[in-house]
Design a protein around this motif. Structure first.
Motif, short mmCIF file in Angstrom:
data_model
loop_
_atom_site.label_atom_id
_atom_site.label_comp_id
_atom_site.label_asym_id
_atom_site.label_seq_id
_atom_site.Cartn_x
_atom_site.Cartn_y
_atom_site.Cartn_z
N ILE A 79 16.09 -2.61 -1.29
CA ILE A 79 15.13 -3.69 -1.31
C ILE A 79 15.47 -4.84 -0.56
CG2 ILE A 79 13.66 -5.01 -2.77
CD1 ILE A 79 13.91 -3.12 -4.93
N ALA A 80 16.40 -5.32 -0.66
CA ALA A 80 17.10 -6.59 -0.06
C ALA A 80 17.14 -6.21 1.45
CB ALA A 80 18.37 -7.06 -0.56
N GLN A 81 17.62 -5.05 1.90
CA GLN A 81 17.78 -4.75 3.18
C GLN A 81 16.31 -4.67 3.95
OE1 GLN A 81 20.23 -4.81 5.11
NE2 GLN A 81 19.12 -3.99 6.99
N ALA A 82 15.47 -3.94 3.04
CA ALA A 82 14.06 -3.89 3.74
C ALA A 82 13.36 -5.41 4.08
CB ALA A 82 13.24 -3.20 2.57
N LEU A 83 13.65 -6.22 3.15
CA LEU A 83 13.14 -7.40 3.45
C LEU A 83 13.60 -8.23 4.53
CD1 LEU A 83 12.06 -6.95 0.44
CD2 LEU A 83 12.60 -9.40 0.01
N ARG A 84 14.96 -7.95 4.72
CA ARG A 84 15.55 -8.28 5.91
C ARG A 84 15.14 -7.76 7.36
NH1 ARG A 84 20.52 -7.65 2.46
NH2 ARG A 84 21.20 -9.63 1.55
N GLU A 85 14.86 -6.44 7.11
CA GLU A 85 14.43 -5.67 8.33
C GLU A 85 12.75 -6.13 8.45
OE1 GLU A 85 14.68 -1.67 7.69
OE2 GLU A 85 16.99 -1.55 7.37
N VAL A 86 12.18 -6.48 7.62
CA VAL A 86 10.90 -7.15 7.87
C VAL A 86 10.92 -8.46 8.51
CG1 VAL A 86 8.62 -7.78 6.81
CG2 VAL A 86 9.72 -5.70 5.88
N GLY A 380 10.43 -1.64 9.30
CA GLY A 380 11.15 -2.39 8.25
C GLY A 380 10.80 -1.66 6.89
N ALA A 381 9.52 -1.92 6.54
CA ALA A 381 8.97 -1.33 5.14
C ALA A 381 7.63 -0.82 5.38
CB ALA A 381 9.21 -2.39 4.13
N GLU A 382 6.81 -0.52 4.19
CA GLU A 382 5.33 -0.23 4.43
C GLU A 382 4.81 -0.90 2.93
OE1 GLU A 382 5.41 4.40 2.49
OE2 GLU A 382 6.13 3.84 4.47
N ILE A 383 3.56 -1.32 3.21
CA ILE A 383 2.86 -1.56 2.01
C ILE A 383 2.12 -0.41 1.48
CG2 ILE A 383 0.60 -2.21 3.22
CD1 ILE A 383 0.43 -4.72 1.34
N GLY A 384 2.18 0.92 2.36
CA GLY A 384 1.46 2.08 1.98
C GLY A 384 1.38 3.04 3.26
N ILE A 385 0.93 3.97 2.74
CA ILE A 385 0.93 5.24 4.15
C ILE A 385 -0.91 5.44 3.88
CG2 ILE A 385 1.02 7.27 5.05
CD1 ILE A 385 3.90 7.30 3.76
N SER A 386 -1.47 4.68 4.86
CA SER A 386 -2.93 4.69 5.05
C SER A 386 -3.37 6.42 5.46
CB SER A 386 -3.50 3.74 5.80
OG SER A 386 -4.95 4.12 6.02
N THR A 387 -4.26 7.15 4.33
CA THR A 387 -4.69 8.24 4.80
C THR A 387 -6.20 7.99 4.88
OG1 THR A 387 -5.09 8.85 2.37
CG2 THR A 387 -3.03 9.50 3.56
N THR A 388 -6.68 6.63 5.10
CA THR A 388 -8.14 6.30 5.29
C THR A 388 -8.12 5.74 6.72
OG1 THR A 388 -8.28 5.42 3.07
CG2 THR A 388 -9.93 4.67 4.26
N ARG A 389 -9.03 6.21 7.51
CA ARG A 389 -9.38 6.05 8.94
C ARG A 389 -10.28 4.53 8.93
NH1 ARG A 389 -9.13 11.17 8.39
NH2 ARG A 389 -7.97 12.31 9.70
N LEU A 390 -9.48 3.56 8.60
CA LEU A 390 -10.04 2.25 8.74
C LEU A 390 -9.32 1.54 10.07
CD1 LEU A 390 -10.85 0.73 5.37
CD2 LEU A 390 -12.50 1.09 7.17
N HIS A 391 -8.78 0.39 9.74
CA HIS A 391 -8.17 -0.24 10.91
C HIS A 391 -6.64 0.17 11.12
CE1 HIS A 391 -6.33 -2.58 7.59
NE2 HIS A 391 -5.60 -3.29 8.63
N ALA A 392 -6.28 0.96 10.21
CA ALA A 392 -4.93 1.19 9.87
C ALA A 392 -4.57 3.07 9.44
CB ALA A 392 -3.87 0.33 9.08
N TYR A 393 -3.71 3.49 10.17
CA TYR A 393 -3.77 4.93 9.70
C TYR A 393 -2.39 5.34 9.61
CZ TYR A 393 -5.11 9.84 9.33
OH TYR A 393 -5.44 11.21 8.90
N GLY A 394 -1.74 5.79 8.45
CA GLY A 394 -0.22 6.05 8.56
C GLY A 394 0.21 4.94 7.77
N PRO A 395 1.83 4.87 8.14
CA PRO A 395 2.55 3.79 7.34
C PRO A 395 2.01 2.36 7.84
CG PRO A 395 4.01 5.35 8.13
CD PRO A 395 2.74 5.82 8.79
N MET A 396 1.82 1.33 6.88
CA MET A 396 1.34 0.05 7.35
C MET A 396 2.47 -0.92 7.24
SD MET A 396 -2.36 0.36 5.34
CE MET A 396 -2.93 -1.52 5.85
N GLY A 397 2.95 -1.51 8.07
CA GLY A 397 3.61 -2.49 8.30
C GLY A 397 2.91 -3.85 8.50
#
Length: 420
Positions: A79-86, A380-397
């Protein structure tokens, strides 16, 4: 309504302006401090997680949910490493993505700005508390976090680290709001706040996603279930295909990018299926297949229609032998969930037909489905993987948590010059 959630949302909305106004170096330093705070608090976070795990076990929780809830030293440091990567990612706020000059001399720019206030509604995964907060802050947003009751202690311990870093930076803790009371009524209240919440992201089981989508009066990006497929083409290298299968199914079966259905071209089946079924058996995987699959191993159980549509999140795999790549694509179109599909093939033309023939958020060519993950794909990390075709699709950074607006620069142009 109690007013409890509205008060949190109003405070977060007010705090967001300060986050958006930070220069990129300040946002980076804030996230680096949060990462250090999480790493330094490992013992306290693990102690809180042990409380959650004990309560969950006593309540009969098991399988994938318990695995998602569990933290250990490696996961806390992850988790700490993911925050550093973000923190190290390019700052998206203010980024000009396109600039054109019109015939009349107007300079038209497209510029990234924060969404505003994001509501994150999730189950079990304590890492989401830190990673969602980091991504939102990186993009200049504030966030309201509503984790599940099963992870209450873990989420509170992680939020304490984030709040401490905000205080040290002279920023309001409200920029990362945590609903300490996970009551369903508060989720309903949160989803009605269309004047304060700019986007809601649910992440969890199918029932949670449906609940949020059905009750929200705010925009929703859905991280829906992962019915992920691996198709073994007739030209596939059997050893390579087997490695993709075992990694995709057994490395961590309780996650959304695990393989749930294996499709095998009929010409590849005689060489591939016997060794694949033996390897799956050795890894404790229960196989449910069609008659052509069962012909290669006595332990294969008959697969039902429901099995081919299932997200098992367990050591269970549905298998079907298909006559062609087109039949594999038709199966995926019928049963898939727009998450992740993979093909094992040595034929570039077949690979391209597969890529163009699927519409999922990620398509893997001779690579494991387990790579559909923000960290693995360079976010770096993702807030989720969007399966909705809105403004984002796939892993959301972080970039997916911004929107583009138009900025037009002129020198006195008017659309309708005065006549005469």
């Amino acid at each position: 309504m109690s007013g409890y959630v509205r008060a949190l949302a109003e405070a977060a909305r007010a705090a967001q302006a300060q986050i958006a106004a930070l220069v990129p170096a300040a946002r980076r330093a804030l996230l680096q401090d949060m990462a250090d705070a999480v790493a330094d608090a490992e013992a306290a976070i693990l102690a809180a997680n042990a409380q959650d795990m004990q309560r969950a076990a006593a309540a009969g929780t098991g399988g994938a949910l318990l695995d998602r809830l569990r933290l250990d030293p490696a996961r806390v440091q992850g988790i700490a490493q993911a925050l550093r990567e973000v923190a190290a990612q390019p700052d998206p706020v203010g980024q000009v993505t396109r600039r054109d000059t019109r015939p009349n001399g107007l300079v038209v720019e497209r510029q990234r700005i924060p969404l505003g206030l994001v509501a994150m509604i999730y189950e079990a995964r304590p890492n989401v508390t830190a990673e969602a907060a980091a991504l939102c802050l990186k993009a200049g947003n504030a966030v309201l976090l509503r984790g599940g009751s099963e992870a209450a202690a873990s989420n509170a311990a992680l939020a304490a680290c984030l709040h401490a870093a905000l205080r040290r930076a002279g920023l309001p803790e409200a920029a990362v709001g945590l609903l300490a009371d996970p009551a369903r009524a508060h989720v309903l209240e949160l989803l009605q706040l269309s004047d304060l919440i700019d986007l809601a992201i649910p992440r969890g089981g199918e029932s949670l996603i449906r609940f949020v989508a059905e009750h929200a009066r705010v925009p929703v990006v859905k991280h829906y279930k992962g019915v992920c497929h691996l198709y073994v083409d007739r030209s596939a290298d059997p050893a390579q295909a087997l490695a993709l299968l075992i990694d995709g199914k057994t490395s961590r079966p309780g996650v959304c990018n695990a393989v749930e259905t294996l499709l095998v071209h009929r010409e590849a089946a005689p060489a591939f299926l016997p060794q694949a079924l033996a390897a799956l058996r050795a890894h404790g995987v229960e196989v449910r297949g069609d008659a052509a699959t069962a012909a290669h191993a006595a332990e294969v159980r008959p697969a039902s229609e429901a099995d081919y549509a299932a997200e098992f999140l367990d050591l269970i795999l549905a298998v079907r032998v298909v006559d062609s790549l087109e039949q594999a694509l038709a199966h995926i179109a019928r049963y898939g969930s727009d998450h992740t599909e993979a093909i094992a093939t040595a034929d570039p033309e077949a690979a391209e037909r597969f890529v163009q023939g699927t519409r999922s958020s990620a398509v893997m060519v001779n690579a494991s489905t387990r790579f559909n993950d923000g960290g693995q794909l360079g976010l770096g990390a993702e807030i989720g993987i969007s399966t909705t075709r809105l403004h984002a699709y796939g892993p959301m950074g972080a970039e997916a948590l911004t929107i583009e607006r138009f900025v037009v620069r002129g020198h006195g142009q008017v659309r309708h010059p005065p006549s005469g």
